[in-house]
Design a protein around this motif. Structure first.
Motif, PDB file in Angstrom:
ATOM      1  N   ILE A  16      14.680 -61.362  97.480  1.00 45.80           N
ATOM      2  CA  ILE A  16      15.864 -60.592  97.634  1.00 45.80           C
ATOM      3  C   ILE A  16      16.843 -60.825  96.500  1.00 45.80           C
ATOM      4  CG2 ILE A  16      18.210 -60.642  98.981  1.00 45.80           C
ATOM      5  CD1 ILE A  16      16.180 -61.089 101.540  1.00 45.80           C
ATOM      6  N   ALA A  17      16.909 -61.879  96.212  1.00 47.28           N
ATOM      7  CA  ALA A  17      17.751 -62.256  94.608  1.00 47.28           C
ATOM      8  C   ALA A  17      17.034 -61.613  93.587  1.00 47.28           C
ATOM      9  CB  ALA A  17      17.765 -63.663  94.499  1.00 47.28           C
ATOM     10  N   ALA A  18      15.712 -61.379  93.536  1.00 47.28           N
ATOM     11  CA  ALA A  18      15.173 -60.479  92.488  1.00 47.28           C
ATOM     12  C   ALA A  18      15.600 -59.162  92.487  1.00 47.28           C
ATOM     13  CB  ALA A  18      13.704 -60.764  92.512  1.00 47.28           C
ATOM     14  N   VAL A  19      15.786 -58.435  93.750  1.00 47.66           N
ATOM     15  CA  VAL A  19      16.056 -57.267  93.901  1.00 47.66           C
ATOM     16  C   VAL A  19      17.475 -57.076  93.662  1.00 47.66           C
ATOM     17  CG1 VAL A  19      16.547 -55.382  95.719  1.00 47.66           C
ATOM     18  CG2 VAL A  19      14.322 -56.715  95.833  1.00 47.66           C
ATOM     19  N   GLU A  20      18.217 -57.930  93.854  1.00 39.56           N
ATOM     20  CA  GLU A  20      19.949 -57.962  93.566  1.00 39.56           C
ATOM     21  C   GLU A  20      19.945 -58.015  92.197  1.00 39.56           C
ATOM     22  OE1 GLU A  20      21.298 -61.037  96.222  1.00 39.56           O
ATOM     23  OE2 GLU A  20      21.550 -59.609  97.900  1.00 39.56           O
ATOM     24  N   ALA A  21      19.092 -58.763  91.391  1.00 40.05           N
ATOM     25  CA  ALA A  21      19.337 -59.115  89.941  1.00 40.05           C
ATOM     26  C   ALA A  21      18.697 -57.961  89.290  1.00 40.05           C
ATOM     27  CB  ALA A  21      18.760 -60.270  89.483  1.00 40.05           C
ATOM     28  N   GLY A  22      18.079 -56.930  89.883  1.00 38.13           N
ATOM     29  CA  GLY A  22      17.378 -55.945  89.101  1.00 38.13           C
ATOM     30  C   GLY A  22      15.949 -56.170  88.533  1.00 38.13           C
ATOM     31  N   THR A  23      15.572 -57.544  88.583  1.00 39.43           N
ATOM     32  CA  THR A  23      14.274 -57.798  88.314  1.00 39.43           C
ATOM     33  C   THR A  23      13.137 -56.935  88.638  1.00 39.43           C
ATOM     34  OG1 THR A  23      15.093 -59.993  87.964  1.00 39.43           O
ATOM     35  CG2 THR A  23      12.722 -59.947  87.860  1.00 39.43           C
ATOM     36  N   ILE A  24      13.360 -56.712  90.131  1.00 43.97           N
ATOM     37  CA  ILE A  24      12.214 -56.034  90.869  1.00 43.97           C
ATOM     38  C   ILE A  24      13.177 -54.705  91.421  1.00 43.97           C
ATOM     39  CG2 ILE A  24      10.361 -57.287  90.832  1.00 43.97           C
ATOM     40  CD1 ILE A  24      11.625 -57.973  93.913  1.00 43.97           C
ATOM     41  N   ASP A  25      12.577 -53.700  91.899  1.00 45.91           N
ATOM     42  CA  ASP A  25      13.186 -52.339  92.520  1.00 45.91           C
ATOM     43  C   ASP A  25      13.200 -52.760  94.146  1.00 45.91           C
ATOM     44  OD1 ASP A  25      14.124 -51.203  90.327  1.00 45.91           O
ATOM     45  OD2 ASP A  25      12.040 -50.994  89.711  1.00 45.91           O
ATOM     46  N   ALA A  26      11.933 -53.183  94.457  1.00 45.89           N
ATOM     47  CA  ALA A  26      11.684 -53.522  96.063  1.00 45.89           C
ATOM     48  C   ALA A  26      10.882 -54.598  96.219  1.00 45.89           C
ATOM     49  CB  ALA A  26      11.086 -52.020  96.435  1.00 45.89           C
ATOM     50  N   THR A  27      10.862 -54.938  97.435  1.00 49.42           N
ATOM     51  CA  THR A  27       9.904 -56.120  97.817  1.00 49.42           C
ATOM     52  C   THR A  27       9.497 -55.974  99.399  1.00 49.42           C
ATOM     53  OG1 THR A  27       9.886 -58.420  98.071  1.00 49.42           O
ATOM     54  CG2 THR A  27      11.853 -57.726  98.593  1.00 49.42           C
ATOM     55  N   PHE A  28       8.313 -56.121  99.651  1.00 51.91           N
ATOM     56  CA  PHE A  28       7.763 -56.174 100.973  1.00 51.91           C
ATOM     57  C   PHE A  28       7.590 -57.777 101.283  1.00 51.91           C
ATOM     58  CE2 PHE A  28       6.986 -52.000  99.388  1.00 51.91           C
ATOM     59  CZ  PHE A  28       7.251 -51.241 100.619  1.00 51.91           C
ATOM     60  N   HIS A  29       8.325 -58.169 102.252  1.00 49.69           N
ATOM     61  CA  HIS A  29       8.365 -59.469 102.745  1.00 49.69           C
ATOM     62  C   HIS A  29       8.498 -59.431 104.345  1.00 49.69           C
ATOM     63  CE1 HIS A  29       8.063 -62.659  99.580  1.00 49.69           C
ATOM     64  NE2 HIS A  29       8.632 -61.410  98.928  1.00 49.69           N
ATOM     65  N   GLY A  30       7.592 -60.293 105.025  1.00 48.80           N
ATOM     66  CA  GLY A  30       7.910 -60.173 106.565  1.00 48.80           C
ATOM     67  C   GLY A  30       9.097 -61.405 106.765  1.00 48.80           C
ATOM     68  N   VAL A  31       9.949 -61.084 107.348  1.00 50.13           N
ATOM     69  CA  VAL A  31      11.105 -61.855 107.807  1.00 50.13           C
ATOM     70  C   VAL A  31      11.085 -62.405 109.033  1.00 50.13           C
ATOM     71  CG1 VAL A  31      13.509 -62.397 107.487  1.00 50.13           C
ATOM     72  CG2 VAL A  31      12.461 -60.881 106.113  1.00 50.13           C
ATOM     73  N   PRO A  32      10.862 -63.651 109.312  1.00 54.03           N
ATOM     74  CA  PRO A  32      10.789 -64.197 110.739  1.00 54.03           C
ATOM     75  C   PRO A  32      12.174 -64.056 111.319  1.00 54.03           C
ATOM     76  CG  PRO A  32      10.879 -65.959 109.279  1.00 54.03           C
ATOM     77  CD  PRO A  32      10.576 -64.952 108.469  1.00 54.03           C
ATOM     78  N   ARG A  33      12.143 -63.684 112.737  1.00 56.10           N
ATOM     79  CA  ARG A  33      13.522 -63.277 113.501  1.00 56.10           C
ATOM     80  C   ARG A  33      13.677 -64.607 114.213  1.00 56.10           C
ATOM     81  NH1 ARG A  33      14.494 -57.528 116.109  1.00 56.10           N
ATOM     82  NH2 ARG A  33      16.451 -58.901 116.469  1.00 56.10           N
ATOM     83  N   SER A  34      14.629 -65.200 113.996  1.00 56.35           N
ATOM     84  CA  SER A  34      15.141 -66.246 114.978  1.00 56.35           C
ATOM     85  C   SER A  34      16.609 -66.433 115.145  1.00 56.35           C
ATOM     86  CB  SER A  34      14.468 -67.752 114.804  1.00 56.35           C
ATOM     87  OG  SER A  34      15.124 -68.009 113.560  1.00 56.35           O
ATOM     88  N   SER A  35      16.887 -67.247 116.128  1.00 53.90           N
ATOM     89  CA  SER A  35      18.384 -67.468 116.155  1.00 53.90           C
ATOM     90  C   SER A  35      19.049 -67.997 114.838  1.00 53.90           C
ATOM     91  CB  SER A  35      18.840 -68.501 117.324  1.00 53.90           C
ATOM     92  OG  SER A  35      18.262 -69.734 116.859  1.00 53.90           O
ATOM     93  N   THR A  36      18.463 -68.575 113.965  1.00 54.09           N
ATOM     94  CA  THR A  36      18.948 -69.291 112.810  1.00 54.09           C
ATOM     95  C   THR A  36      18.680 -68.328 111.736  1.00 54.09           C
ATOM     96  OG1 THR A  36      16.899 -70.386 112.344  1.00 54.09           O
ATOM     97  CG2 THR A  36      18.555 -71.520 113.583  1.00 54.09           C
ATOM     98  N   CYS A  37      17.673 -67.221 111.620  1.00 48.09           N
ATOM     99  CA  CYS A  37      17.511 -66.397 110.767  1.00 48.09           C
ATOM    100  C   CYS A  37      17.793 -64.843 111.187  1.00 48.09           C
ATOM    101  CB  CYS A  37      16.074 -66.255 110.139  1.00 48.09           C
ATOM    102  SG  CYS A  37      15.865 -65.380 108.783  1.00 48.09           S
ATOM    103  N   PRO A  38      18.974 -64.522 110.920  1.00 48.76           N
ATOM    104  CA  PRO A  38      19.605 -63.154 111.047  1.00 48.76           C
ATOM    105  C   PRO A  38      18.734 -62.055 110.419  1.00 48.76           C
ATOM    106  CG  PRO A  38      21.050 -64.068 109.846  1.00 48.76           C
ATOM    107  CD  PRO A  38      20.075 -65.138 110.171  1.00 48.76           C
TER     108      PRO A  38
END
Length: 158
Positions: free
Chosen positions: A129-151
């Motif tokens: 996500i930081a790489a997308v925000e910095a413009g190093t990459i344009d998009a990323t595909f990552h699985g983000v686990p959902r939990s009460s601590t990870c919105p």
């Protein structure tokens, strides 16, 4: 070396006159003269012989001209390599064997005119996500686990 001076040198060489080069570049003849003088100082040679009819390339100027043209071509390619819309889209996939990577391969086969640069960052989701925000990459595909601590998070910049 000042690329504007190199660009001016090429325009003057092509036109054979500083006045025509000035018109082609939408600058004054004085600006052309100053840029050529700065280039002469950098190169430590005189690329032109000034005559009543204009400017003729010296032997040094003739030797420099093809390199000057190549210098501008390289500068344009360097600029295009980092300009969104002018370079390949950089897309990060966690692994080239997962579904999003296969989808990107199929997309590329259907639309080969769209340049893609598929990369696999060795990074966790936060780094991606930081790489997308910095413009190093344009998009990323990552699985983000959902939990009460990870919105739920979006990888698209706001």
């Amino acid at each position: 070396m000042d690329l504007d001076a190199v660009r001016t040198f090429i325009a003057a060489a092509d036109a054979g006159q500083f006045q025509e080069a000035a018109a082609a570049l939408s600058i004054t003849q004085q600006a052309v003269s100053k840029r050529i003088a700065a280039l002469e100082k950098d190169l430590k040679v005189r690329p032109f012989t000034r005559t009543a009819r204009g400017a003729q390339l010296t032997i040094d100027g003739q030797a420099f001209l093809p390199h000057a043209r190549e210098l501008l071509r390289v500068a344009e390619r360097a600029d295009a390599s980092v300009r969104p819309g002018r370079r390949a889209q950089r897309v990060d996939v966690v692994n080239r064997r997962i579904a999003p990577a296969v989808l990107l391969q199929n997309f590329y086969r259907m639309y080969p005119e769209i340049e893609l640069d598929v990369v696999t960052l060795d990074a966790d989701v936060d780094a991606a996500i930081a790489a997308v925000e910095a413009g190093t990459i344009d998009a990323t595909f990552h699985g983000v686990p959902r939990s009460s601590t990870c919105p739920r998070r979006s990888t698209l910049p706001a």
